[in-house]
Write a protein that holds these residues in place. Structure first.
Motif, PDB file in Angstrom:
ATOM      1  N   PRO A  76       8.663  15.496   7.558  1.00 57.62           N
ATOM      2  CA  PRO A  76       9.038  14.159   7.090  1.00 57.62           C
ATOM      3  C   PRO A  76       8.834  14.051   5.587  1.00 57.62           C
ATOM      4  CG  PRO A  76       6.954  14.078   8.256  1.00 57.62           C
ATOM      5  CD  PRO A  76       7.469  15.476   8.392  1.00 57.62           C
ATOM      6  N   PRO A  77       9.434  13.034   4.947  1.00 61.36           N
ATOM      7  CA  PRO A  77       9.252  12.857   3.503  1.00 61.36           C
ATOM      8  C   PRO A  77       7.809  12.486   3.165  1.00 61.36           C
ATOM      9  CG  PRO A  77      10.462  11.017   4.439  1.00 61.36           C
ATOM     10  CD  PRO A  77      10.296  12.022   5.537  1.00 61.36           C
ATOM     11  N   GLU A  78       7.463  12.627   1.887  1.00 60.30           N
ATOM     12  CA  GLU A  78       6.126  12.244   1.417  1.00 60.30           C
ATOM     13  C   GLU A  78       5.872  10.764   1.692  1.00 60.30           C
ATOM     14  OE1 GLU A  78       5.520  12.924  -2.715  1.00 60.30           O
ATOM     15  OE2 GLU A  78       5.921  15.069  -2.579  1.00 60.30           O
ATOM     16  N   PHE A  79       4.610  10.402   1.770  1.00 59.85           N
ATOM     17  CA  PHE A  79       4.261   8.992   1.889  1.00 59.85           C
ATOM     18  C   PHE A  79       4.635   8.282   0.600  1.00 59.85           C
ATOM     19  CE2 PHE A  79       1.266  11.052   4.805  1.00 59.85           C
ATOM     20  CZ  PHE A  79       1.607  10.391   5.963  1.00 59.85           C
ATOM     21  N   ALA A  80       5.154   7.077   0.708  1.00 61.95           N
ATOM     22  CA  ALA A  80       5.603   6.329  -0.464  1.00 61.95           C
ATOM     23  C   ALA A  80       4.517   5.422  -1.018  1.00 61.95           C
ATOM     24  CB  ALA A  80       6.838   5.497  -0.109  1.00 61.95           C
ATOM     25  N   GLN A  81       3.641   4.913  -0.149  1.00 65.27           N
ATOM     26  CA  GLN A  81       2.607   3.976  -0.561  1.00 65.27           C
ATOM     27  C   GLN A  81       1.381   4.170   0.321  1.00 65.27           C
ATOM     28  OE1 GLN A  81       5.063   0.480   0.098  1.00 65.27           O
ATOM     29  NE2 GLN A  81       5.202   0.143  -2.106  1.00 65.27           N
ATOM     30  N   GLN A  82       0.280   3.506  -0.056  1.00 61.00           N
ATOM     31  CA  GLN A  82      -0.955   3.635   0.698  1.00 61.00           C
ATOM     32  C   GLN A  82      -1.696   2.297   0.669  1.00 61.00           C
ATOM     33  OE1 GLN A  82      -4.117   4.372  -1.397  1.00 61.00           O
ATOM     34  NE2 GLN A  82      -5.372   4.212   0.411  1.00 61.00           N
ATOM     35  N   ILE A  83      -2.278   1.904   1.805  1.00 61.45           N
ATOM     36  CA  ILE A  83      -3.064   0.670   1.900  1.00 61.45           C
ATOM     37  C   ILE A  83      -4.414   1.006   2.518  1.00 61.45           C
ATOM     38  CG2 ILE A  83      -3.243  -1.673   2.829  1.00 61.45           C
ATOM     39  CD1 ILE A  83      -0.204  -1.634   3.244  1.00 61.45           C
ATOM     40  N   ALA A  86      -2.544  -0.115  -7.822  1.00 60.32           N
ATOM     41  CA  ALA A  86      -1.968   0.806  -8.810  1.00 60.32           C
ATOM     42  C   ALA A  86      -0.458   0.637  -8.803  1.00 60.32           C
ATOM     43  CB  ALA A  86      -2.360   2.236  -8.493  1.00 60.32           C
ATOM     44  N   GLY A  87       0.009  -0.369  -9.510  1.00 59.53           N
ATOM     45  CA  GLY A  87       1.441  -0.646  -9.488  1.00 59.53           C
ATOM     46  C   GLY A  87       1.850  -1.050  -8.088  1.00 59.53           C
ATOM     47  N   GLN A  88       2.856  -0.413  -7.571  1.00 55.80           N
ATOM     48  CA  GLN A  88       3.326  -0.723  -6.218  1.00 55.80           C
ATOM     49  C   GLN A  88       3.141   0.482  -5.293  1.00 55.80           C
ATOM     50  OE1 GLN A  88       4.413  -3.916  -5.356  1.00 55.80           O
ATOM     51  NE2 GLN A  88       3.610  -4.324  -7.388  1.00 55.80           N
ATOM     52  N   ARG A  89       2.140   1.324  -5.584  1.00 55.19           N
ATOM     53  CA  ARG A  89       1.897   2.497  -4.740  1.00 55.19           C
ATOM     54  C   ARG A  89       0.575   2.419  -3.988  1.00 55.19           C
ATOM     55  NH1 ARG A  89       5.001   7.002  -5.085  1.00 55.19           N
ATOM     56  NH2 ARG A  89       3.231   8.331  -4.672  1.00 55.19           N
ATOM     57  N   GLY A  90      -0.423   1.754  -4.536  1.00 52.07           N
ATOM     58  CA  GLY A  90      -1.719   1.636  -3.892  1.00 52.07           C
ATOM     59  C   GLY A  90      -2.027   0.176  -3.615  1.00 52.07           C
ATOM     60  N   PHE A  91      -2.556  -0.107  -2.427  1.00 48.90           N
ATOM     61  CA  PHE A  91      -2.819  -1.487  -2.031  1.00 48.90           C
ATOM     62  C   PHE A  91      -4.160  -1.579  -1.318  1.00 48.90           C
ATOM     63  CE2 PHE A  91       1.699  -0.796  -2.193  1.00 48.90           C
ATOM     64  CZ  PHE A  91       2.170  -1.885  -2.907  1.00 48.90           C
ATOM     65  N   LEU A  92      -4.723  -2.783  -1.352  1.00 50.76           N
ATOM     66  CA  LEU A  92      -5.982  -3.079  -0.687  1.00 50.76           C
ATOM     67  C   LEU A  92      -5.767  -4.324   0.145  1.00 50.76           C
ATOM     68  CD1 LEU A  92      -8.947  -2.086  -0.709  1.00 50.76           C
ATOM     69  CD2 LEU A  92      -9.366  -3.772  -2.473  1.00 50.76           C
ATOM     70  N   GLY A  93      -6.017  -4.244   1.442  1.00 49.72           N
ATOM     71  CA  GLY A  93      -5.845  -5.384   2.335  1.00 49.72           C
ATOM     72  C   GLY A  93      -7.189  -5.945   2.760  1.00 49.72           C
ATOM     73  N   ILE A  94      -7.315  -7.255   2.772  1.00 47.72           N
ATOM     74  CA  ILE A  94      -8.537  -7.939   3.218  1.00 47.72           C
ATOM     75  C   ILE A  94      -8.219  -8.647   4.527  1.00 47.72           C
ATOM     76  CG2 ILE A  94     -10.304  -9.646   2.634  1.00 47.72           C
ATOM     77  CD1 ILE A  94     -10.168  -7.171   0.746  1.00 47.72           C
ATOM     78  N   CYS A  95      -9.004  -8.334   5.564  1.00 52.35           N
ATOM     79  CA  CYS A  95      -8.762  -8.867   6.910  1.00 52.35           C
ATOM     80  C   CYS A  95     -10.042  -9.495   7.458  1.00 52.35           C
ATOM     81  CB  CYS A  95      -8.369  -7.743   7.865  1.00 52.35           C
ATOM     82  SG  CYS A  95      -7.031  -6.706   7.300  1.00 52.35           S
ATOM     83  N   PRO A  96      -9.906 -10.490   8.351  1.00 53.01           N
ATOM     84  CA  PRO A  96     -11.105 -11.022   8.999  1.00 53.01           C
ATOM     85  C   PRO A  96     -11.734  -9.962   9.905  1.00 53.01           C
ATOM     86  CG  PRO A  96      -9.133 -12.315   9.575  1.00 53.01           C
ATOM     87  CD  PRO A  96      -8.688 -11.155   8.767  1.00 53.01           C
TER      88      PRO A  96
END
Length: 135
Positions: A4-11, A47-57
């Motif tokens: 499969p293709p490389e991962f595009a983003q990460q959370i 990090a731009g639109q490639r790295g993300f941080l999610g906050i959940c209960p």
């Protein structure tokens, strides 16, 4: 069959009993951009639109107290401005575990905790073999 293709983003998702306090911390103290508000879940760009941080209960209390043990997590944010971030954290009332420290591994870093107790690190690679953004 082709891979499969490389991962595009990460959370990375973090779970907090007081998710509202964590949302404020990541938005106001770390100044991350809120890119999606799903009601009970907030996702911030790191990090731009490639790295993300999610906050959940959280579903319950944390059972692991030392994040450096198996099953633990450490969120590392990379910046050349470790010392400036340290001063900013202090000005925002955040108490880092220690002043910025240079590691024998060729990095300078500072550790601190978010309102849910997650261990975070701001790190600078003082070595030439770390890939620069966009590389």
């Amino acid at each position: 069959m082709s891979p499969p293709p490389e991962f595009a983003q990460q959370i990375i998702f973090l779970y907090a009993a007081d998710a509202a306090a964590c949302r404020r911390f990541y938005a106001e103290v770390l100044r991350l951009e809120l890119v999606q508000d799903q009601g009970d879940v907030a996702i911030f760009a790191v990090a731009g639109q490639r790295g993300f941080l999610g906050i959940c209960p959280a579903r319950g209390a944390r059972e692991l107290t030392d994040p450096r043990r198996e099953g633990g997590a450490l969120v590392t944010l990379v910046s050349d401005a470790v010392e400036e971030w340290h001063a900013w954290l202090l000005a925002q009332g955040v108490q880092p575990e220690a002043p910025p420290t240079r590691s024998p591994r060729g990095i300078t870093h500072v550790f601190f905790r978010d309102p849910a107790g997650y261990l975070l690190e701001i790190q600078r690679f003082d070595r030439a073999d770390w890939p620069k953004p966009g590389a």
